[in-house]
Scaffold this active site. Structure first.
Site, PDB file in Angstrom:
ATOM      1  N   LYS A   4     -31.591 -31.542  66.116  1.00 31.58           N
ATOM      2  CA  LYS A   4     -30.641 -32.011  64.575  1.00 31.58           C
ATOM      3  C   LYS A   4     -30.385 -30.980  64.266  1.00 31.58           C
ATOM      4  O   LYS A   4     -31.137 -30.074  63.921  1.00 31.58           O
ATOM      5  CB  LYS A   4     -31.928 -33.701  64.126  1.00 31.58           C
ATOM      6  CG  LYS A   4     -32.845 -32.726  63.521  1.00 31.58           C
ATOM      7  CD  LYS A   4     -34.269 -33.378  63.127  1.00 31.58           C
ATOM      8  CE  LYS A   4     -35.118 -32.932  62.650  1.00 31.58           C
ATOM      9  NZ  LYS A   4     -36.372 -33.493  62.005  1.00 31.58           N
ATOM     10  N   ARG A  32     -41.207 -43.058  55.615  1.00 28.64           N
ATOM     11  CA  ARG A  32     -39.725 -42.880  55.189  1.00 28.64           C
ATOM     12  C   ARG A  32     -38.736 -43.691  55.922  1.00 28.64           C
ATOM     13  O   ARG A  32     -38.991 -45.192  55.418  1.00 28.64           O
ATOM     14  CB  ARG A  32     -39.711 -41.493  55.942  1.00 28.64           C
ATOM     15  CG  ARG A  32     -38.233 -40.512  55.926  1.00 28.64           C
ATOM     16  CD  ARG A  32     -38.476 -39.780  56.342  1.00 28.64           C
ATOM     17  NE  ARG A  32     -38.727 -39.099  57.813  1.00 28.64           N
ATOM     18  CZ  ARG A  32     -38.536 -37.993  58.510  1.00 28.64           C
ATOM     19  NH1 ARG A  32     -38.703 -36.997  57.988  1.00 28.64           N
ATOM     20  NH2 ARG A  32     -38.838 -37.970  59.783  1.00 28.64           N
ATOM     21  N   TYR A  87     -22.617 -10.103  37.884  1.00 23.15           N
ATOM     22  CA  TYR A  87     -22.949 -11.129  36.927  1.00 23.15           C
ATOM     23  C   TYR A  87     -23.497 -11.307  35.720  1.00 23.15           C
ATOM     24  O   TYR A  87     -24.426 -11.409  35.960  1.00 23.15           O
ATOM     25  CB  TYR A  87     -22.673 -12.719  37.286  1.00 23.15           C
ATOM     26  CG  TYR A  87     -21.008 -12.661  38.152  1.00 23.15           C
ATOM     27  CD1 TYR A  87     -20.075 -12.404  37.165  1.00 23.15           C
ATOM     28  CD2 TYR A  87     -20.980 -13.485  39.325  1.00 23.15           C
ATOM     29  CE1 TYR A  87     -18.955 -13.076  38.265  1.00 23.15           C
ATOM     30  CE2 TYR A  87     -19.900 -13.420  40.294  1.00 23.15           C
ATOM     31  CZ  TYR A  87     -18.781 -13.505  39.633  1.00 23.15           C
ATOM     32  OH  TYR A  87     -17.522 -13.820  40.821  1.00 23.15           O
ATOM     33  N   MET A 141     -21.332 -15.441  45.341  1.00 24.92           N
ATOM     34  CA  MET A 141     -20.786 -15.627  45.749  1.00 24.92           C
ATOM     35  C   MET A 141     -21.276 -15.740  47.194  1.00 24.92           C
ATOM     36  O   MET A 141     -21.475 -15.351  48.257  1.00 24.92           O
ATOM     37  CB  MET A 141     -19.719 -16.309  45.756  1.00 24.92           C
ATOM     38  CG  MET A 141     -19.813 -18.011  46.703  1.00 24.92           C
ATOM     39  SD  MET A 141     -17.876 -18.706  46.607  1.00 24.92           S
ATOM     40  CE  MET A 141     -18.314 -19.479  44.808  1.00 24.92           C
TER      41      MET A 141
HETATM   42  C1  LIG Z   1     -37.205 -33.252  63.136  1.00 20.96           C
HETATM   43  C2  LIG Z   1     -38.990 -34.452  63.582  1.00 20.96           C
HETATM   44  C3  LIG Z   1     -39.578 -33.691  64.740  1.00 20.96           C
HETATM   45  C4  LIG Z   1     -40.224 -32.233  64.942  1.00 20.96           C
HETATM   46  O1  LIG Z   1     -40.366 -31.802  63.932  1.00 20.96           O
HETATM   47  P1  LIG Z   1     -41.524 -30.092  63.976  1.00 20.96           P
HETATM   48  O2  LIG Z   1     -41.921 -30.156  62.746  1.00 20.96           O
HETATM   49  O3  LIG Z   1     -39.835 -29.616  63.719  1.00 20.96           O
HETATM   50  O4  LIG Z   1     -41.789 -30.121  65.096  1.00 20.96           O
HETATM   51  C5  LIG Z   1     -40.531 -34.441  65.301  1.00 20.96           C
HETATM   52  N1  LIG Z   1     -40.138 -36.151  65.093  1.00 20.96           N
HETATM   53  C6  LIG Z   1     -39.727 -35.901  63.884  1.00 20.96           C
HETATM   54  C7  LIG Z   1     -38.831 -37.902  64.045  1.00 20.96           C
HETATM   55  C8  LIG Z   1     -38.117 -35.602  63.675  1.00 20.96           C
HETATM   56  O5  LIG Z   1     -37.708 -35.892  62.276  1.00 20.96           O
END
Ligand SMILES: *Cc1c(COP(=O)(O)O)cnc(C)c1O
Length: 817
Positions: free
Chosen positions: A486, A584, A712, A761
């Site tokens: 992801k 969540r 800046y 930037m």
């Molecule tokens: C991101 C995620 C993981 C992985 O977690 P890590 O700590 O990066 O290994 C596993 N399960 C879900 C549902 C996640 O969103």
């Protein structure tokens, strides 16, 4: 002298315990260990190596691809499915391969230099090659092939055309050296630096050194740093060098100036010197090792001096980057010998982004094989490996063009190619650029690559594989692995990383959104993909692209079920997310009854997996909470399996939980941050390889006076007269503004240099008051030598946020060693 040749009968006599040979005269040239890397099927023998996956499962596929010779261990393997094939049974396939290499080695009397040590093996090997190639025909390990298998494959390449061998041997734990020593049988031993690499495989440094020294048992000499000698009295003949004490080659002084190092030393009471075009510590040590070796071999100091000055950097890596016209470029402009070509083409073939694979190759100035035979072999290799387009550059390739397929293009030299090639004819393909150094293929690579804003995030693909294997070793038998890609693979780049993971046999991938999954499918990813955050609006696309949704609420489930029944789909897999305490997404325990009855009423919807996420898996403080989450998860899933009447995959572990909660691995784990070399559990960090280096360059260096302001808002003020450097990274690239005014640091020439003034930037100013740097020096923002943990800490955040915040405009460059 003629090349040695083997038929399968000869090989059976060397390694076999039992045989079934239908074609005993089958000529064998290639030792095959990976079913995806066939060079020439008929003349290959496949070794069903021991590993996590049973290699016997590939045999039928290999048979279909034309392979007819197999070395196997399974006594009950159904050989009747492969009529007319050759089978040789052995106890251990790796040992058999080593035995074959050991026996092959016996045929050659020319000297072999064997190199071992913790660091620097490949550099010393490549440099010795550069230094000795003028008068020697040298066979050397390709890339850094120094493992139990790599050494066997390297030694197998020896033949009578050569008159010197240079091989490296690498070990990671006790008991590994004997086999390597037998295969390489070095006459001249070289010990490079003994550092911290692989420390975990040994009780202590002494044990590690003792294991390494086994390599030299039968060598006529060992060339080494005198500092290691205390523990190595049992060495017979040694040639020592030292920076600090009396030695055969005693270094007196090092002078670094303008990118070069002058090294003065005493040898046989004479003062001698070399100059090398490098200044870093590792290069200096490795050059001294090579110097000692040449002196031992009897080279005159004037030849040594001349050749040392022209040493070239050792770049064993292949770089993968984005090119013009929707292409991907694999840049290997620095190495060109036959065996590294083979490896590079395999890497080309690992890429799935484009169906067309193109190779741009220069003449190979390799000695050892007669030219005609060499180009015949290359033409054959290209054909066998399915390279569609071939462009040959150089007079020798042009001369031998008749060996290649019709329609391939040939050019006299790089200029001819750059001038006359039809650049528009390239589109949507993966292009491997591979050339000998003097062809200057970097000019081609520059023209084909997309313009690089000079800040790059370098991703080490070997490190990712290393980390993947580290976690795989922790899994209980049968536990599957889902890799989280992801958020652009945690900032590393989804397509390239997904492709690597698919190639390395992960079972599942997971993305945050459907779009990310669609991109992966379009880039040739075929393994299952779970989508964590599906949206009702893109369910249809998900079904079309064979993406599997995480279902976290009844609302989502109902919408999905409606679509499935509308489309008259017979069976649709989903993944159910339970909320056991993360709070969540997911079904709370009190919602599961309704979920269950819905699932019972909709049998076309099948649960592929049920999972939950731990809120604090790495934390000791929340140990009990984690335990509760796991217990609740187990209770609910057991109930669902009983009620639904079928089983599904259950998974709850993220990276940290894999080691900390091994009993909660269930059927699958979800590996995220650990792949990218980062861990919440501190002890685990030692075992991971650094994956990403964020690098930038200096645009300008200027001198200012005490009291001058910088940037800046005039927030930075020079505390004394001195210099500043302006570098090409700013907050828009992911170097946050809060690291300004001395809070953040970058690394130049191993010096930590603080920021001065506010971060802009696109730019940042660094305070050089106490440091000397050159405009062409590389600037490390974080990576191997300046940890991302530290940067995260300064920012009051976690490494996850730092790496996923690197802007997309920062080019990702992948490399593979
Ligand atoms: C991101 C995620 C993981 C992985 O977690 P890590 O700590 O990066 O290994 C596993 N399960 C879900 C549902 C996640 O969103």
């Amino acid at each position: 002298m003629k090349e040695l040749s083997y038929n399968i009968q000869n090989i059976a006599e060397i390694v076999g315990e039992r045989t079934l040979l239908h074609r005993p005269n089958q000529n064998i040239k290639h030792l095959l260990t990976d079913s995806r890397k066939i060079t020439d099927a008929k003349s290959s023998v496949f070794f069903a190596l021991e590993g996590k996956r049973d290699a016997h499962q590939y045999i039928n596929g290999l048979y279909a691809a034309g392979v007819r010779s197999f070395i196997i261990t399974a006594t009950n393997f159904p050989t009747d499915k492969c009529p007319d094939a050759n089978f040789i049974w052995v106890k251990n396939a790796l040992r058999a391969m080593q035995k074959l290499a050991t026996s092959h080695r016996e045929n050659f009397n020319y000297p072999v230099i064997g190199i071992t040590g913790s660091n620097g093996k490949t550099m010393v090997k490549e440099w010795l090659y550069q230094l000795l190639v003028t008068e020697k025909e040298i066979i050397r390990s390709p890339k850094s092939y120094n493992s139990q298998m790599g050494v066997a494959l390297s030694v197998w390449q020896m033949n009578h055309f050569y008159d010197l061998g240079i091989f490296e041997a690498g070990i990671s734990t006790v008991g590994e050296m004997d086999a390597l020593a037998q295969m390489i049988k070095p006459n001249i031993g070289v010990l490079t630096n003994i550092g911290a690499a692989h420390d975990e495989g040994f009780k202590n440094r002494t044990e590690k050194l003792q294991e390494k020294l086994k390599f030299f048992k039968n060598a006529e000499v060992v060339i080494l740093n005198k500092g290691y000698i205390g523990e190595s009295q049992n060495l017979k003949n040694i040639f020592t060098w030292s920076l600090t004490e009396k030695a055969d080659l005693q270094v007196l002084s090092l002078h670094k100036k303008e990118g070069k190092t002058l090294i003065k030393a005493v040898f046989h009471q004479n003062e001698i010197a070399i100059k090398i075009p490098f200044t870093d510590h590792a290069s200096v040590e490795n050059a001294i090792t090579c110097w000692a070796t040449m002196l031992y071999l009897g080279y005159g100091q004037n030849i040594i001096e001349k050749r040392m000055m022209s040493l070239l950097p050792v770049k064993m890596r292949l770089e993968l980057k984005k090119g013009i016209n929707q292409t991907d470029i694999i840049d290997d402009s620095y190495n060109s010998d036959f065996s590294s070509l083979d490896i590079a083409i395999d890497f080309l073939n690992q890429q799935n982004q484009h169906p067309t694979k193109t190779l741009i190759l220069s003449d190979i100035s390799q000695s050892g094989i007669a030219e005609k035979e060499l180009y015949q072999n290359i033409a054959q290799l290209i054909k066998n490996k399915g390279v569609k387009k071939f462009i040959g550059i150089g007079p020798s390739l042009k001369k031998h063009r008749s060996y290649f397929e019709e329609g391939n293009l040939f050019y006299d030299d790089t200029d001819d190619f750059l001038k006359n090639f039809d650049w528009e004819s390239i589109t949507n393909e993966t292009i491997l650029i591979k050339g000998a150094r003097h062809f200057e293929f970097e000019r081609i690579s520059k023209k084909l690559s997309l313009k690089v804003h000079e800040t790059v995030l370098e991703i080490n693909l070997n490190a990712i594989v290393n980390n993947l294997n580290h976690y795989k070793r922790k899994l209980k038998p049968g536990v599957k692995l889902m890799a989280m890609v992801k958020a652009f693979a945690y900032g590393s780049g989804s397509e390239e990383i997904a492709n690597l993971l698919q190639h390395n046999g992960v079972d599942y991938l997971s993305v945050a959104y459907a779009d990310e999954g669609i991109e992966l499918r379009e880039a040739g990813i075929t393994i299952p993909i779970m989508v964590l955050g599906p949206e009702i609006s893109n369910f249809e696309a998900m079904i079309n692209y064979n993406l599997e949704p995480e279902v976290y609420s009844l609302r989502i489930l109902k919408a999905f079920a409606d679509l499935v029944s509308k489309k008259k789909i017979k069976e649709q897999w989903i993944h159910i997310k339970l909320d056991t305490g993360m709070h969540r997404l997911g079904f709370m325990e009190d919602e599961t009854e309704e979920l269950l009855s819905f699932l019972k009423q909709h049998p076309t919807i099948k649960v592929k997996s049920m999972f939950s996420h731990l809120a604090a898996s790495e934390s000791d403080l929340h140990h009990d909470y984690t335990q509760q989450q796991i217990a609740e998860f187990e209770k609910i899933t057991t109930n669902f399996e009983t009620e639904l009447g079928y089983t599904f995959l259950k998974h709850i572990c993220n990276t940290s939980a894999i080691s900390k909660w091994p009993n909660a691995q269930f059927d699958m784990v979800r590996l995220g941050i650990g792949l990218y070399g980062i861990e919440g559990i501190i002890e685990e960090r030692n075992y991971l390889a650094n994956v990403a280096n964020l690098k930038t360059t200096i645009s300008q260096i200027k001198s200012l006076k005490k009291g001058d302001s910088v940037g800046y808002g005039r927030n930075g003020v020079m505390q004394k007269d001195g210099m500043i450097a302006t570098v090409k990274i700013g907050y828009a690239d992911g170097f946050p503004r809060s690291l300004g005014n001395g809070n953040g640091e970058m690394l130049i020439n191993n010096q930590r240099i603080k920021t001065i003034g506010n971060i802009c930037m696109d730019m940042t100013m660094l305070d050089l008051s106490d440091f000397e740097v050159n405009i062409e020096d590389e600037v490390l923002v974080f990576g191997e030598d300046l940890s991302v943990y530290e940067m995260a800490q300064k920012l009051g955040t976690i490494p996850y946020e730092v790496i996923t915040n690197i802007s997309q405009r920062v080019k990702r460059v992948y490399y593979y060693e």
